[in-house]
Design a protein around this motif. Structure first.
Motif, short mmCIF file in Angstrom:
data_model
loop_
_atom_site.label_atom_id
_atom_site.label_comp_id
_atom_site.label_asym_id
_atom_site.label_seq_id
_atom_site.Cartn_x
_atom_site.Cartn_y
_atom_site.Cartn_z
N GLN A 160 8.19 -0.98 0.49
CA GLN A 160 7.33 -2.17 1.32
C GLN A 160 6.18 -1.30 2.01
OE1 GLN A 160 10.25 -0.69 2.40
NE2 GLN A 160 10.60 -1.01 4.52
N TYR A 161 6.35 0.08 1.82
CA TYR A 161 4.96 0.78 2.48
C TYR A 161 4.11 1.21 1.26
CZ TYR A 161 8.20 1.15 6.58
OH TYR A 161 8.68 0.86 7.56
N CYS A 162 4.39 0.68 -0.07
CA CYS A 162 3.55 1.18 -0.89
C CYS A 162 2.45 0.40 -1.41
CB CYS A 162 4.37 1.13 -2.42
SG CYS A 162 5.69 2.55 -2.67
N ILE A 163 1.38 0.82 -1.88
CA ILE A 163 0.22 -0.14 -2.06
C ILE A 163 -0.34 -0.02 -3.53
CG2 ILE A 163 -0.47 -0.16 0.12
CD1 ILE A 163 -3.11 1.55 -0.91
N PRO A 164 -0.71 -0.61 -4.36
CA PRO A 164 -1.48 -0.38 -5.55
C PRO A 164 -2.78 0.45 -5.36
CG PRO A 164 -1.88 -2.82 -5.06
CD PRO A 164 -0.85 -2.09 -3.91
N LEU A 165 -3.14 1.11 -6.10
CA LEU A 165 -4.58 1.92 -6.13
C LEU A 165 -5.42 1.35 -7.21
CD1 LEU A 165 -3.31 5.60 -5.68
CD2 LEU A 165 -4.19 4.09 -3.98
N HIS A 166 -5.00 0.46 -8.00
CA HIS A 166 -5.88 -0.07 -9.20
C HIS A 166 -5.69 -1.57 -9.38
CE1 HIS A 166 -7.90 3.69 -10.62
NE2 HIS A 166 -6.80 4.19 -10.65
N ARG A 322 -6.27 8.40 -5.68
CA ARG A 322 -6.20 8.30 -7.16
C ARG A 322 -6.12 9.53 -7.78
NH1 ARG A 322 -10.90 3.71 -7.98
NH2 ARG A 322 -9.47 1.97 -7.31
N LEU A 323 -6.72 10.74 -7.48
CA LEU A 323 -6.91 11.76 -8.01
C LEU A 323 -5.52 12.72 -8.61
CD1 LEU A 323 -9.89 13.74 -6.04
CD2 LEU A 323 -9.83 12.33 -8.30
N SER A 324 -5.57 13.00 -9.79
CA SER A 324 -4.23 13.48 -10.04
C SER A 324 -4.48 14.46 -11.13
CB SER A 324 -3.20 12.23 -10.76
OG SER A 324 -2.20 12.92 -11.44
N ASN A 325 -3.47 15.44 -11.22
CA ASN A 325 -3.78 16.63 -12.13
C ASN A 325 -2.93 16.22 -13.43
OD1 ASN A 325 -5.34 18.28 -10.57
ND2 ASN A 325 -3.62 19.45 -9.57
N ASN A 326 -2.03 15.52 -13.42
CA ASN A 326 -1.07 15.04 -14.40
C ASN A 326 -1.47 14.04 -15.40
OD1 ASN A 326 0.69 17.30 -13.73
ND2 ASN A 326 0.99 15.80 -11.98
N SER A 327 -2.26 12.89 -14.65
CA SER A 327 -2.51 11.50 -15.39
C SER A 327 -3.88 11.01 -14.97
CB SER A 327 -1.64 10.56 -15.04
OG SER A 327 -1.72 10.21 -13.77
N GLY A 328 -4.39 10.09 -15.97
CA GLY A 328 -5.63 9.77 -15.72
C GLY A 328 -5.95 9.40 -14.14
N SER A 329 -5.00 8.79 -13.50
CA SER A 329 -5.00 8.65 -12.02
C SER A 329 -3.55 8.26 -11.55
CB SER A 329 -5.75 7.25 -11.89
OG SER A 329 -5.68 6.59 -10.37
N TYR A 330 -3.31 8.44 -10.24
CA TYR A 330 -2.05 7.90 -9.81
C TYR A 330 -2.17 6.21 -9.63
CZ TYR A 330 -0.24 12.03 -7.83
OH TYR A 330 0.37 13.29 -7.53
N LEU A 331 -1.35 5.49 -9.74
CA LEU A 331 -1.36 4.02 -9.86
C LEU A 331 -1.01 3.42 -8.49
CD1 LEU A 331 0.29 3.22 -13.52
CD2 LEU A 331 -2.42 3.64 -12.56
N PHE A 332 -0.04 3.81 -7.76
CA PHE A 332 0.33 3.57 -6.54
C PHE A 332 0.29 4.75 -5.26
CE2 PHE A 332 2.92 2.02 -9.86
CZ PHE A 332 2.50 0.67 -10.15
N ALA A 333 0.51 4.18 -3.99
CA ALA A 333 0.56 5.27 -3.08
C ALA A 333 1.16 4.80 -1.79
CB ALA A 333 -0.93 5.54 -2.52
N ARG A 334 1.89 5.87 -1.06
CA ARG A 334 2.75 5.39 0.15
C ARG A 334 2.43 6.64 0.97
NH1 ARG A 334 7.76 8.51 -0.85
NH2 ARG A 334 8.61 7.72 0.99
N LYS A 335 2.79 6.47 2.37
CA LYS A 335 3.01 5.19 3.08
C LYS A 335 2.01 4.75 3.75
CE LYS A 335 7.23 5.36 5.33
NZ LYS A 335 8.38 5.91 5.98
N PHE A 336 1.68 3.57 3.91
CA PHE A 336 0.89 2.84 4.88
C PHE A 336 1.37 2.23 5.74
CE2 PHE A 336 -3.36 3.48 3.12
CZ PHE A 336 -3.14 4.20 1.78
#
Ligand SMILES: *[C@@H]1O[C@H](CO)[C@@H](O)[C@H](O)[C@H]1NC(C)=O
Ligand SMILES: *[C@@H]1O[C@H](CO)[C@@H](O)[C@H](O)[C@H]1NC(C)=O
Ligand SMILES: *[C@@H]1O[C@H](CO)[C@@H](O)[C@H](O)[C@H]1NC(C)=O
Length: 355
Positions: A160-166, A322-336
């Motif tokens: 419930q603390y996750c948000i979408p980044l895209h 969003r900035l990631s060293n492993n993928s095009g971007s992070y897709l989700f983030a927590r905690k808010f």
């Protein structure tokens, strides 16, 4: 005579029995529920029946499937879904491309009439932090989603603390079509711009502070012979699994027997070990070894990551997360924090979902 006395004897016996029962089971008197650090046998039997049914659900090969692949969004919560309005916006007009499943702790009074989440609550059981109950809850979600729709191809676990980044389309494209999304896979085979191999996005680390303490949290030899220390892994509890790996998880009995054991002392967090350890033993090359859910551990307090509040929410923060060293971007983030919702809604169309 006897007949006259018998009701009194009966009442006396009843009173004494109730008194004794309360003495033996003081929990009956207590208004507080004890924190379940172990799964009850009754819950275990319920779960087993579900997991066995789900094990027969069948694997599907994503790339060769002719039907439209869907993403199963699995929400694990013990409070209201704080960002329901934001997720509602995220899911809008994509009905045929996703399914939602919510595991909500039944001891908490949760608002259940939130648009896309309405009717998506699965039969749930009580959960507690840093206990195997979180593994059980995640396995219930995977099992329900496997059984519910054969088109569920990726399974994303969120809280419930996750948000979408895209936007939804960006997330969908990243998982299913974008051949350049996973930067760690040098051998990505593609055909006509579509990926042919699909991996699970799950963090799997073999080095971490306290790893040994966590390994022996159930006793020095408790994990043997199923899991040696060399095989023990740690990672974020939030992952995106392929259907094949969701099946691996619901089929597992061997490792679960060990990870469900109660821990002694503070170094436990079984949900951060079970999934990375199981998948790294079963199919290490089928996993990216990193997560798509950004979390900020800087200045963490007693195992809780940094929680972003309204004062921190800005377009720049979204770009940064969003900035990631492993993928095009992070897709989700927590905690808010729940209070961040209004500000996130304000930048939703212009920033978060603008791609
Ligand atoms: C649950 O919450 C709703 C809405 O806030 C309220 O009307 C209801 O009385 C609550 N129920 C319990 C058992 O607390
Ligand atoms: C992570 O959290 C710390 C506070 O604990 C904060 O100072 C820092 O800016 C955050 N990092 C990011 C990338 O948001
Ligand atoms: C990416 O790698 C650099 C260099 O190792 C590091 O400083 C940075 O924190 C990493 N970024 C993220 C988002 O992990």
């Amino acid at each position: 005579m006897n007949r006259c006395r018998s009701p009194y004897v009966g009442i006396t016996v009843l009173t004494v029995s109730v008194f004794l029962l309360l003495l033996i089971f003081p929990a009956v008197l207590s208004p507080f529920r004890p924190i379940p650090t172990q799964i009850s046998d009754a819950d275990e039997i319920d779960d087993l029946a579900l997991l066995i049914r789900a094990s027969d659900a069948g694997s599907s090969h994503l790339s060769t499937s002719s039907r439209k692949n869907k993403i199963a969004f699995l929400f694990l919560t013990n409070s209201d879904l704080h960002f329901a309005l934001l997720w509602q916006k995220f899911f809008r007009n994509r009905r045929s491309l996703f399914n939602i499943y919510v595991h909500a702790d039944p001891t908490v009074n949760i608002t259940r009439s939130d648009g896309v989440f309405d009717g998506r609550f699965i039969p749930s059981k009580v959960t507690a932090r840093a206990s195997p109950t979180l593994i059980s809850a995640a396995r219930r979600l995977l099992a329900r989603a496997l059984l519910d729709d054969p088109a569920n191809a990726y399974f994303a676990l969120l809280s419930q603390y996750c948000i979408p980044l895209h936007s939804f389309d960006y997330v969908y494209g990243s998982l299913f079509t974008n051949p350049k999304f996973d930067l760690s896979d040098a051998s990505q085979s593609t055909s006509h711009g579509v990926r042919l191999s699909y991996r699970s996005y799950i963090e799997i680390l073999d080095k971490s502070k306290n790893l040994w303490k966590r390994y022996k949290a159930r006793g020095r030899y408790a994990m043997l012979p199923e899991v040696t220390f060399d095989q023990f892994r740690v990672g974020s509890q939030f992952f995106v699994l392929t259907r094949q790996h969701a099946l691996t998880v619901v089929k597992d009995r061997r490792l679960w027997r060990k990870f469900r054991l109660p821990c002694y002392g503070e170094h436990c967090y079984p949900e951060e070990h079970y999934f990375p350890t199981l998948l790294s033993m079963e199919d290490p090359n089928g996993c990216t070894h990193y997560t798509l859910t950004r979390v900020n551990w800087t200045g963490s307090i007693s195992g809780h990551p940094h929680t972003y509040g309204p004062a921190e929410v800005s377009p720049e923060l979204i770009q940064e997360l969003r900035l990631s060293n492993n993928s095009g971007s992070y897709l989700f983030a927590r905690k808010f924090s729940p209070e961040s919702l209004n500000l996130l809604m304000k930048i939703a169309d212009k920033v978060i979902f603008r791609d």
